[in-house]
Write an enzyme that holds these catalytic residues in place. Structure first.
Site, PDB file in Angstrom:
ATOM      1  N   ASP A 126       1.014  -1.128  -0.089  1.00 12.33           N
ATOM      2  CA  ASP A 126      -0.028   0.023  -0.175  1.00 12.33           C
ATOM      3  C   ASP A 126       0.980   1.173  -0.091  1.00 12.33           C
ATOM      4  O   ASP A 126       1.683   1.378   0.799  1.00 12.33           O
ATOM      5  CB  ASP A 126      -1.057  -0.025   1.134  1.00 12.33           C
TER       6      ASP A 126
ATOM      7  N   ASN B   5      -2.002  12.776  -4.873  1.00 10.56           N
ATOM      8  CA  ASN B   5      -2.780  13.289  -5.542  1.00 10.56           C
ATOM      9  C   ASN B   5      -3.206  14.823  -5.282  1.00 10.56           C
ATOM     10  O   ASN B   5      -3.604  15.414  -6.225  1.00 10.56           O
ATOM     11  CB  ASN B   5      -4.301  12.189  -5.658  1.00 10.56           C
TER      12      ASN B   5
ATOM     13  N   HIS C 115      -3.838  14.276 -10.129  1.00  7.41           N
ATOM     14  CA  HIS C 115      -3.839  12.652 -10.550  1.00  7.41           C
ATOM     15  C   HIS C 115      -2.760  12.548 -11.397  1.00  7.41           C
ATOM     16  O   HIS C 115      -2.342  11.027 -11.535  1.00  7.41           O
ATOM     17  CB  HIS C 115      -5.310  12.643 -11.173  1.00  7.41           C
TER      18      HIS C 115
ATOM     19  N   ASP D 116      -0.572   9.190 -10.886  1.00  5.67           N
ATOM     20  CA  ASP D 116      -0.444   8.080 -11.917  1.00  5.67           C
ATOM     21  C   ASP D 116       1.180   7.694 -12.432  1.00  5.67           C
ATOM     22  O   ASP D 116       1.438   6.559 -12.424  1.00  5.67           O
ATOM     23  CB  ASP D 116      -0.984   8.502 -13.389  1.00  5.67           C
TER      24      ASP D 116
ATOM     25  N   GLU E 186      -4.173   2.223  -4.984  1.00  2.74           N
ATOM     26  CA  GLU E 186      -2.632   2.106  -4.604  1.00  2.74           C
ATOM     27  C   GLU E 186      -2.349   0.932  -3.983  1.00  2.74           C
ATOM     28  O   GLU E 186      -1.329   0.898  -3.526  1.00  2.74           O
ATOM     29  CB  GLU E 186      -2.331   3.180  -3.754  1.00  2.74           C
TER      30      GLU E 186
END
Length: 410
Positions: free
Chosen positions: A261, A269, A274, A278, A304
């Site tokens: 995680d 983010n 975002h 990514d 994630e």
């Protein structure tokens, strides 16, 4: 007797017709898939091969310079372009020198050596060597690509190409020890007729093999897309679970599951956008993928969260491996529009042996360990402890007891 039954000009015309039909289909495919270099090479190779077969079939009608000189030059070029197609099919570099080597060797020998041009047996030896070398190269390149993309027809087409190379190379000792007399046409030589029949069958089968490989590549791409995460390219959740379940069915007590995680990913983010998130996900998956062993299964579990199953490592080895991955991620410097983004990851580990080989329990134990790693401060590796493992085993025993009681009652 056989040389009477087999008409070499007729075989050449049949070879022309078969390659002509395949050339039409490959042209249609190439025009549809403009980005396919392999289809482009194969398309041109089939048109060149069709012209070569037609010219060779006109032996005795057209001039020797046209039927023999140009016909064999085009045949050599057709084989070279077919080889280039197999190289491009597996995204390998194509050498222009290698493409031209065969046709140049033939052209120079035929144009500048009167002895060579007049001696059919010398011509047979040279063309046999050219065809055999290119055919072996095709077979080798096809087999090299099987690890990256195990298409079902790779082995079959490779074996056919290698067999053709061996058979065609046998023309050299035949031409040396039992040469075709200068006064005779090749149609009255028994062994030449047999080899002419073989090349017709080979051309037909390998042409079909190319079309099958193209079809299998398309199916492979679609299957891969359906099983892959669009952003990172690794297995998606469904494919990941299928692969791990398959490994557990074979060896239910072996392997370690890791759940990852990315820490504070929502903050990345919110702070950087975002697109930055990514990029962090992509860099993370690249860092992990670079360290994967042959049988390891890695995929995106959602958001994630990622999972990695290591069937060959015990718990201690898996812990060391997970910690090295954690350090790799912590050392990443991810650039985004002039900003350097850092990332860390928490990892939870669970052993298949301690969880009874049941995937659901294995996931639950690894998730419990991951939760503990985050609770203890993140950027660390935690192992499903005795309590978590005993909970999984106890749950399994309760299920077995319940199923036994139901069976007894019935």
């Amino acid at each position: 007797m056989l040389e009477v039954l087999i008409s070499i000009p007729t075989l050449m015309v049949c070879t022309f017709l078969s390659t002509f039909v395949v050339a039409i289909f490959l042209t249609q495919h190439w025009l549809t898939e403009r980005g396919s270099a392999a289809a482009g090479y194969w398309c041109i190779a089939m048109w060149v091969g069709s012209a070569a077969s037609l010219l060779l079939g006109l032996r005795g009608i057209a001039t020797p310079e046209l039927a023999i000189g140009l016909g064999n030059a085009l045949a050599a070029l057709g084989y070279a372009l077919t080889w280039a197609g197999f190289r491009a099919f597996d995204h390998q570099r194509v050498s222009l020198f290698a493409i031209l080597a065969g046709v140049v060797a033939w052209t120079v020998s035929y144009r500048f050596s009167v002895t060579f041009a007049a001696d059919m047996n010398l011509r047979i030896m040279l063309m046999s060597a050219v065809v055999s070398i290119y055919s072996l190269a095709m077979a080798r390149d096809l087999l090299r690509g099987r690890r990256r993309e195990a298409l079902p027809s790779r082995w079959l087409v490779a074996v056919l190409l290698a067999t053709h190379a061996v058979i065609y190379a046998l023309r050299i000792p035949f031409a040396f020890f039992t040469p075709v007399p200068d006064q005779l046409t090749p149609s009255v030589s028994p062994w030449f007729a047999i080899f002419a029949l073989e090349i017709f069958l080979h051309t037909l089968i390998v042409s079909m093999g190319i079309l099958v490989l193209i079809k299998e590549r398309s199916e492979f791409v679609f299957r891969h897309a359906a099983r892959s995460d669009a952003l990172t390219g690794v297995f998606n959740r469904g494919a990941l679970i299928d692969e791990v379940a398959c490994l557990l069915r074979r060896r239910p007590q072996q392997g370690v599951l890791m759940l990852f995680d990315l820490d504070h990913f929502k903050s990345i983010n919110d702070t950087h956008g975002h697109l930055a998130g990514d990029k962090v996900l992509q860099r993370f998956t690249s860092a992990v993928s670079a360290r994967l062993g042959d049988e390891m299964v890695f995929g995106r579990f959602g958001g994630e969260e990622f999972a990695l199953f290591t069937p060959e490592l015990d718990l201690d080895e898996a812990q060391a491996f997970a910690d090295s991955l954690r350090q790799d991620v912590a050392s990443l410097a991810i650039g985004h529009y002039g900003t350097i983004i850092s990332a860390t990851v928490s990892v939870g580990l669970a052993s298949a042996a301690l969880s009874g080989g049941d995937l659901d329990r294995l996931l639950a134990a690894a998730d419990s360990a991951l939760y503990r790693a985050k609770e203890e401060g993140r950027n660390r590796v935690a192992i499903a402890g005795t309590a978590e493992s005993l909970m999984q085993v106890a749950g399994r025993m309760r299920e077995l007891t319940a199923s036994g009681a139901i069976a007894a009652a019935s």
